[in-house]
Enzyme design. Sequence first.
Site, PDB file in Angstrom:
ATOM      1  N   GLY A 239       0.755  -1.249   0.000  1.00 38.90           N
ATOM      2  CA  GLY A 239       0.000   0.000   0.000  1.00 38.90           C
ATOM      3  C   GLY A 239       0.781   1.292   0.000  1.00 38.90           C
ATOM      4  N   GLU A 276       3.749  -6.925   1.692  1.00 38.81           N
ATOM      5  CA  GLU A 276       3.253  -7.265   0.352  1.00 38.81           C
ATOM      6  C   GLU A 276       3.266  -6.055  -0.575  1.00 38.81           C
ATOM      7  OE1 GLU A 276      -0.742  -8.478   1.190  1.00 38.81           O
ATOM      8  OE2 GLU A 276      -0.152 -10.366   2.115  1.00 38.81           O
ATOM      9  N   PRO A 277       4.400  -5.396  -0.763  1.00 39.63           N
ATOM     10  CA  PRO A 277       4.389  -4.230  -1.640  1.00 39.63           C
ATOM     11  C   PRO A 277       4.275  -4.640  -3.107  1.00 39.63           C
ATOM     12  CG  PRO A 277       6.641  -4.751  -1.019  1.00 39.63           C
ATOM     13  CD  PRO A 277       5.762  -5.732  -0.291  1.00 39.63           C
ATOM     14  N   GLY A 278       3.527  -3.891  -3.865  1.00 43.55           N
ATOM     15  CA  GLY A 278       3.451  -4.115  -5.307  1.00 43.55           C
ATOM     16  C   GLY A 278       3.960  -2.877  -6.011  1.00 43.55           C
ATOM     17  N   ARG A 315      -5.428   3.141 -15.784  1.00 36.89           N
ATOM     18  CA  ARG A 315      -5.465   3.890 -14.512  1.00 36.89           C
ATOM     19  C   ARG A 315      -6.038   5.308 -14.641  1.00 36.89           C
ATOM     20  NH1 ARG A 315      -1.874   5.089 -11.666  1.00 36.89           N
ATOM     21  NH2 ARG A 315      -2.836   4.505  -9.704  1.00 36.89           N
ATOM     22  N   TYR A 319      -9.258   5.553 -12.386  1.00 38.72           N
ATOM     23  CA  TYR A 319      -9.071   6.204 -11.079  1.00 38.72           C
ATOM     24  C   TYR A 319      -8.778   7.701 -11.209  1.00 38.72           C
ATOM     25  CZ  TYR A 319      -7.781   1.295 -10.240  1.00 38.72           C
ATOM     26  OH  TYR A 319      -7.739  -0.069 -10.201  1.00 38.72           O
ATOM     27  N   CYS A 347     -12.926   4.431 -28.383  1.00 37.66           N
ATOM     28  CA  CYS A 347     -14.153   5.208 -28.595  1.00 37.66           C
ATOM     29  C   CYS A 347     -14.881   5.495 -27.292  1.00 37.66           C
ATOM     30  CB  CYS A 347     -15.034   4.482 -29.588  1.00 37.66           C
ATOM     31  SG  CYS A 347     -14.201   4.375 -31.161  1.00 37.66           S
ATOM     32  N   TYR A 376       0.268  -2.100 -12.207  1.00 34.99           N
ATOM     33  CA  TYR A 376      -1.144  -2.040 -12.606  1.00 34.99           C
ATOM     34  C   TYR A 376      -1.305  -1.417 -13.999  1.00 34.99           C
ATOM     35  CZ  TYR A 376      -1.367  -2.859  -7.607  1.00 34.99           C
ATOM     36  OH  TYR A 376      -1.170  -3.382  -6.349  1.00 34.99           O
TER      37      TYR A 376
END
Length: 423
Positions: A239, A276-278, A315, A319, A347, A376
Amino acid sequence: MHHFSYRAGVLHAEGVAIPHIAAEVGTPFYCYSTATLTRHYRVFTDALKGLDASVCFAVKANTNLAVIRTLVGLGAGCDVVSGGELKIALKAGCPPEKIVFSGVGKTEAELRLALACDVGQINVESEAELHTLSKIAAGLGKTARIALRVNPDVDSGGHDKITTGRKEDKFGIEWTLAPELYRKARTLPGIAPVAVAVHIGSQITSLAPFEAAFLRVRDLVLMLRADGFAIDHLDLGGGLGVPYDHASNITPPSPEAYGQMVKRSVGDLDCKLVFEPGRLIVGNAGIMVSEVVSIKDSTTRRFVIVDAGMNDLVRPAMYGARHDIIPVKETPSGAELTSADVVGPVCETTDCFAKGVNLPPLKAGDLVAFLTAGAYGAAMSSTYNARPLIPEVMVSGEQYAIVRRRPTFEEMVALEALPPWIE
Ligand code: LLP
């Protein structure tokens, strides 16, 4: 810090010129830097020095085998959330005992697979899942080392769509209900409740919510230990945010500051800590390269239309995220900048990467790079508008390799078939 920089006026990934890769693989494509991946992994593990910690890369951020393999080679484990991710982690050479299986809706088949592979830990997210896991584990004659993922009811302060630790979010077990479920868990066959897990969201830019959540976990551990549980692992999730958009001036806390906060909140519990870093590991280690298709001037706006779309990097559309966009050919100092919207060919009006950004003069055929696209990006891409998934390239020093090639049109439609009643 990353290893994408201008050399002699041309953007390079480490020692490789981006136009050189573009000429071979075509655009758009993702490009990952091994040196950046390595650096980020080390910066994070260095920040945890003095703690008994292990880092399980959140595979969902980037499922490319070469990326995972690189991290596994550095000593990382993997955090996986589906049978597919579990198989990819194993294929990348991750030892099963270094795999944590998380996820809010694991199926029986996925749980069975995780048990059969002897993964290190399964994070249970509900009472129903606990019973299902117990039944399967007992049937296989195995004991699952589990954490309950607790929901600490803490707002991470990040984007609403990726905040996971509030009471109303679907994730985890309300922390007030957790002690009771731990007591139930120890009566069930095939279940060893040895850990507590928490994950409150993604792209978090302040330490306070992490600390609030970890202190709740701390209280829970002390309570459980007093109740006779041998809790020896804490899974503190991922996170931690990264800087995306230099115009916004948002600077997330450094890994060092995060490490200090971990030490003061749970460092004395004598638990092995799992992270658990991504995004933190892979975000800045990747860019997406795209070619300008055309420039369209209306009476009020300039549109720079590029050949990458929201299907390739979702993204911004999903978001409202902002990725810095830079020309691959360095802008000469003093060049006149013009405000423009950078848009894709899909489109939908939401297929817009940035509105009103100042860009140097660009023309059809010029290359641009979208920064911080390693997390991501490819992992969330799709074939919307019948656009094939774009290739992924990995660079290491002066070398590069295509680590996922662009499928042909035939490959893209290969799984489809007409029903027998249609000629
Ligand atoms: N652990 C769990 C249980 C997670 O659900 C996640 C991310 C992570 C670890 C890794 O979080 P990170 O360190 O990468 O923040 N697609 C969104 C992000 C979704 C994150 C989902 N869970 C985006 O592009 O911003």
